[in-house]
Design an enzyme around this catalytic site. Structure first.
Site, short mmCIF file in Angstrom:
data_model
loop_
_atom_site.label_atom_id
_atom_site.label_comp_id
_atom_site.label_asym_id
_atom_site.label_seq_id
_atom_site.Cartn_x
_atom_site.Cartn_y
_atom_site.Cartn_z
N GLU A 18 -42.38 -30.48 62.60
CA GLU A 18 -42.17 -31.88 62.27
C GLU A 18 -42.55 -32.17 60.82
OE1 GLU A 18 -42.91 -35.67 65.01
OE2 GLU A 18 -43.91 -33.85 65.73
N ARG A 20 -48.95 -21.79 74.49
CA ARG A 20 -48.73 -22.14 75.89
C ARG A 20 -47.60 -21.34 76.53
NH1 ARG A 20 -50.04 -27.74 73.83
NH2 ARG A 20 -47.88 -27.59 73.22
#
Length: 170
Positions: A95, A58
């Site tokens: 994560e 993105r």
């Protein structure tokens, strides 16, 4: 224009408790997308930028139109193994594990003024890795620009004095 009106919030994605900020609804609206890029251009226009670099994926939909609007080049920062030329790489934490980002070795010349652009500033890990890659090639970071900043995750605080601008804050 209130750009938050064009951001869809998806609860419990990608895991329970997360309220995902989905920019695809802004990108689908040509008027809102153009206005967002124009507004971001106004925030960075005085930075004397030579290049904009954006991390996959993105960062491409934010960084490339910003580069076009400013008349400067765009440098893609990709996941490992995606660029065809000679690259440099850096690990970064996700994560749930690790990944690598890479850039072409000849993407930036020493002393070029580079802005990092992405859709979202969360914890700052991807952006810090992008900054490190640019610096490894001798580029000077003039700032970082984002459509959205999740202030409660303090990604800005982890970018060690980098000038950060964001169009929307949550």
């Amino acid at each position: 224009m209130n750009f938050k009106d064009y951001i869809r919030v998806i609860p419990d994605f990608p895991q329970p408790g997360i309220r995902f900020k989905d920019i695809t609804t802004l990108l689908q609206n040509g008027e809102a997308y153009r206005a967002a890029i124009d507004a971001m251009r106004e925030l960075i226009k005085d930075k004397q930028i030579d290049l904009i670099a954006g991390p996959e994926a993105r960062g491409f939909v934010v960084g490339a139109p910003l580069a076009y609007a400013l008349g400067v080049g765009f440098v893609p920062i990709r996941k490992s193994g995606k660029l065809p030329g000679e690259t440099i790489e850096a690990d970064y934490a996700l994560e749930y594990g690790k990944d690598k980002l890479s850039m072409h070795k000849d993407a930036i010349r020493p002393g070029q003024r580079v802005l990092i652009a992405d859709d979202l500033l969360a914890t700052g890990g991807t952006i810090q890795t992008s900054i490190n890659l640019v610096r490894q090639l001798g580029g000077d970071i003039v700032g970082a620009a984002f459509l959205i900043e999740l202030g409660y995750l303090d990604g800005r605080g982890k970018l060690d004095g980098i000038d950060v601008v964001s169009l929307m804050q949550y």
